[in-house]
Scaffold this motif. Structure first.
Motif, short mmCIF file in Angstrom:
data_model
loop_
_atom_site.label_atom_id
_atom_site.label_comp_id
_atom_site.label_asym_id
_atom_site.label_seq_id
_atom_site.Cartn_x
_atom_site.Cartn_y
_atom_site.Cartn_z
N THR A 129 -35.42 38.94 -45.51
CA THR A 129 -36.59 39.42 -46.47
C THR A 129 -37.71 39.89 -45.88
O THR A 129 -38.39 40.90 -46.36
N ASN A 130 -38.11 39.43 -44.64
CA ASN A 130 -39.22 40.07 -44.01
C ASN A 130 -38.84 41.69 -43.57
O ASN A 130 -39.79 42.43 -43.75
N GLU A 131 -37.87 41.62 -43.32
CA GLU A 131 -37.25 43.28 -42.97
C GLU A 131 -37.27 44.07 -44.14
O GLU A 131 -37.64 45.11 -44.20
N LEU A 132 -36.90 43.55 -45.20
CA LEU A 132 -36.72 44.44 -46.66
C LEU A 132 -38.48 44.69 -46.70
O LEU A 132 -38.77 45.82 -47.05
N HIS A 133 -39.52 43.80 -46.83
CA HIS A 133 -40.70 43.88 -46.90
C HIS A 133 -41.42 45.01 -46.03
O HIS A 133 -42.09 45.85 -46.29
N GLN A 134 -40.84 44.79 -44.81
CA GLN A 134 -41.57 45.72 -43.86
C GLN A 134 -40.91 47.16 -44.11
O GLN A 134 -41.77 48.23 -44.08
N ALA A 135 -39.71 47.18 -44.48
CA ALA A 135 -39.03 48.63 -44.84
C ALA A 135 -39.82 49.38 -46.16
O ALA A 135 -40.09 50.47 -46.05
N LYS A 136 -40.21 48.08 -47.12
CA LYS A 136 -40.93 48.86 -48.32
C LYS A 136 -42.28 49.20 -47.83
O LYS A 136 -43.05 50.21 -48.32
N ASP A 137 -42.94 48.57 -47.02
CA ASP A 137 -44.33 48.86 -46.51
C ASP A 137 -44.29 50.20 -45.71
O ASP A 137 -45.29 50.91 -45.84
N VAL A 138 -43.36 50.68 -45.02
CA VAL A 138 -43.35 51.78 -44.19
C VAL A 138 -43.13 52.81 -45.23
O VAL A 138 -43.66 53.92 -45.15
N LEU A 139 -42.30 52.77 -46.26
CA LEU A 139 -41.94 53.68 -47.14
C LEU A 139 -43.19 53.84 -48.15
O LEU A 139 -43.96 55.11 -48.30
N GLY A 140 -44.04 52.84 -48.29
CA GLY A 140 -45.23 52.95 -49.11
C GLY A 140 -46.40 53.55 -48.46
O GLY A 140 -47.22 54.55 -48.69
N SER A 141 -46.46 53.46 -46.83
CA SER A 141 -47.22 54.07 -46.13
C SER A 141 -47.30 55.40 -45.85
O SER A 141 -48.17 56.18 -45.73
N GLU A 142 -45.90 55.59 -45.69
CA GLU A 142 -45.48 57.17 -45.56
C GLU A 142 -45.87 58.01 -46.80
O GLU A 142 -46.49 59.07 -46.82
N MET A 143 -45.79 57.53 -48.03
CA MET A 143 -46.18 58.07 -49.47
C MET A 143 -47.50 58.10 -49.43
O MET A 143 -48.11 59.33 -49.68
N ARG A 144 -48.52 57.16 -49.00
CA ARG A 144 -50.04 57.23 -48.96
C ARG A 144 -50.61 58.22 -48.16
O ARG A 144 -51.57 59.06 -48.61
N ASP A 145 -50.08 58.27 -47.00
CA ASP A 145 -50.51 59.46 -45.99
C ASP A 145 -50.23 60.88 -46.62
O ASP A 145 -51.16 61.65 -46.38
N LYS A 146 -49.13 60.99 -47.39
CA LYS A 146 -48.88 62.25 -47.82
C LYS A 146 -49.73 62.50 -49.15
O LYS A 146 -49.99 63.78 -49.21
N ILE A 147 -50.00 61.78 -49.85
CA ILE A 147 -50.86 61.93 -51.08
C ILE A 147 -52.30 61.77 -50.96
O ILE A 147 -53.04 62.13 -51.96
N GLU A 148 -52.84 61.30 -49.89
CA GLU A 148 -54.03 60.86 -49.51
C GLU A 148 -55.11 62.04 -50.23
O GLU A 148 -56.12 61.94 -50.83
#
Length: 515
Positions: free
Chosen positions: A330-349
């Motif tokens: 569960t923790n690994e999945l949430h971390q993976a989702k956070d990484v993808l979300g952070s990657e997206m936010r950096d690109k659209i900021e």
């Protein structure tokens, strides 16, 4: 391979559209807050639409607008007003279901590119030929078709200069899209008016097989069917999901972009689809594409399956899994989702959809041309009148007159923010037509050197007198025992045929022939 394969992404709001653009979508489809079949999406204002069009075009991405609801007669005036605004945007196409709207656009707004919506359930060649005749430049083929059918219909479409789209990822409809009335019947919300309540995702009485959600289909994914879709010469691969968020859109579009690029460049598919399982899904099926219509298409859980998938994978690797390991997964999945979300936010900021500000400076000196200088953060240009300014005592140009004539710009992606009259001398005259010509030329240049299309007045529908001033009654019967009603009433009597009857059965032919 050299043929371009379009990846078409959903955009329920501005952030999701930005996410689709940076993830590599070739086109996005989105809706305004009216006349679109996804009322539950955030949708856009007209200003936001113009902003995302400008942004998307800077990245080589097209924008299609959904006007894909069934229209009511009293809405003709409103849709006409909207179309008059859309023709002066740079929108790349509108997605339409209502055949009356097809007719309206073809007659009065021919510069708009029209796409046939999935709500038209295009599934045979006669439909494609008809849609081509009424002005469709592309059709979305029904999600229920299999790959050989898609290939055949795409060939027909190309013979008639029509492009084809196929949904390759996202939710499936339990009915033919656009032909489901369960929402209307159960809660009075029409799916064809953008208010589907998704009755197919509801919980029902447990079936004999033990299912609580017997109508709940898995999500569609053609991730590994890309070679067959390319072989079918499909023009656009469409991702469903205008009510999904930016994180979902970014992850799915990015994953599909890499898959397409890999296949185009090397002919090889990426075998890893794990990122698709890290965002909302109901597990996946490609059964429609394969023509394999079985109970395996269904899942007894309409909610997010991503955690179940992660646990199943961990169990397969370890044969069994403890409560502690489940928490680690569960923790690994949430971390993976956070990484993808952070990657997206950096690109659209830093992506900006605000209108470009315009400042106008006026210069009027006796014996010189009247001059207007246009300043924006991206371009500057100066225009001059043909005539020279003359000194007069009456009818001179004034700051008030110029503010009125230059109170706005017609470009959809610019906004007039300031006037500078410091170089405007008093008591000078120039023909007002030349002032108007300068304003029109400014609008032309700011509009990308494209003529601004003038407002179109669509004639009102003719009002016909009632055929019968006095209301009449109609009766529907379904049994021969009620045939006597034909003789005892002035009502129009209709006979309801059954949904099926035996081959070579003349019973109903005889009934209708005799009555």
């Amino acid at each position: 391979m050299s043929r371009k394969i379009e990846l078409l992404a959903p955009g329920g709001d501005v952030e999701a559209i930005k996410a689709a653009i940076v993830a590599g979508a070739n086109a996005v489809y989105c809706g305004l807050d009216t006349f679109n079949a996804r009322n539950r999406a955030s949708n856009l204002s007209l200003d936001e639409l113009n902003g995302v069009i400008r942004l998307a075009h800077e990245y080589g991405c097209e924008v299609f607008l959904t006007l894909n609801v069934v229209l009511l007669e009293h809405e003709t005036k409103s849709i006409t007003k909207l179309l008059n605004q859309l023709v002066n945007t740079k929108v790349d196409g509108i997605i339409v279901q209502d055949l009356g709207l097809f007719n309206l656009v073809k007659k009065h707004f021919p510069s708009l590119d029209v796409h046939a919506s999935t709500q038209l359930t295009t599934h045979n060649e006669g439909q494609i030929k008809f849609l081509s005749k009424i002005g469709a430049t592309r059709v979305n083929l029904s999600r229920e078709l299999n790959l050989p059918e898609i290939k055949m219909l795409t060939e027909v479409a190309h013979d008639h200069d029509v492009l084809t789209e196929v949904f390759v990822h996202g939710a499936l409809c339990i009915a033919f899209s656009g032909q489901c009335y369960s929402s209307s019947v159960s809660v009075g919300n029409s799916g064809n008016r953008g208010r589907c309540s998704q009755a197919c995702r509801d919980e029902y009485e447990i079936t004999n097989a033990g299912n609580k959600f017997p109508l709940n289909l898995k999500d569609n994914s053609a991730y590994y069917d890309l070679p067959e879709l390319v072989d079918a010469k499909v023009d656009s691969l469409k991702v469903e999901g205008r009510i999904k968020g930016a994180h979902y859109v970014y992850t799915v579009v990015d994953t599909w972009r890499k898959q397409i690029d890999s296949f185009v460049e090397s002919g090889l598919l990426i075998e890893d689809d794990s990122n698709l399982h890290k965002v909302f899904n109901r597990d996946f099926t490609n059964s429609f594409l394969k023509g394999n219509l079985t109970k395996d298409m269904f899942i007894d859980n309409p909610r997010d399956n991503s955690m179940n998938y992660a646990v199943e994978k961990a169990t397969e690797q370890n044969n069994e899994i403890s409560v502690v390991q489940i928490q680690e997964v569960t923790n690994e999945l949430h971390q993976a989702k956070d990484v993808l979300g952070s990657e997206m936010r950096d690109k659209i900021e830093f992506l900006d959809i605000r209108k470009t500000p315009v400042a106008l400076s006026f210069s009027a000196k006796v014996g010189q041309p009247f001059t207007v200088t246009v300043n924006t953060p991206k371009e500057n240009f100066t225009l001059q009148s043909k005539s020279l300014l003359k000194a007069v005592e009456e009818k001179a140009i004034t700051q008030e007159l110029l503010e009125k004539r230059f109170k706005n710009v017609k470009s959809a992606v610019h906004t007039l923010e300031s006037h500078d009259f410091s170089e405007l001398d008093a008591g000078l005259l120039i023909p007002l037509k030349e002032v108007s010509d300068l304003k029109d030329e400014i609008d032309f240049i700011l509009n990308g050197s494209v003529e601004v299309i003038k407002h179109v007045e669509v004639p009102a529908l003719p009002q016909h007198p009632k055929v019968n001033e006095k209301p009449t009654m109609s009766m529907l019967i379904a049994d021969v025992e009620d045939l006597h009603l034909c003789d005892v009433t002035d009502a129009d009597v209709y006979f309801k045929l059954p949904e099926s009857f035996k081959k070579r059965c003349n019973k109903y032919i005889d009934i209708l022939a005799a009555n």
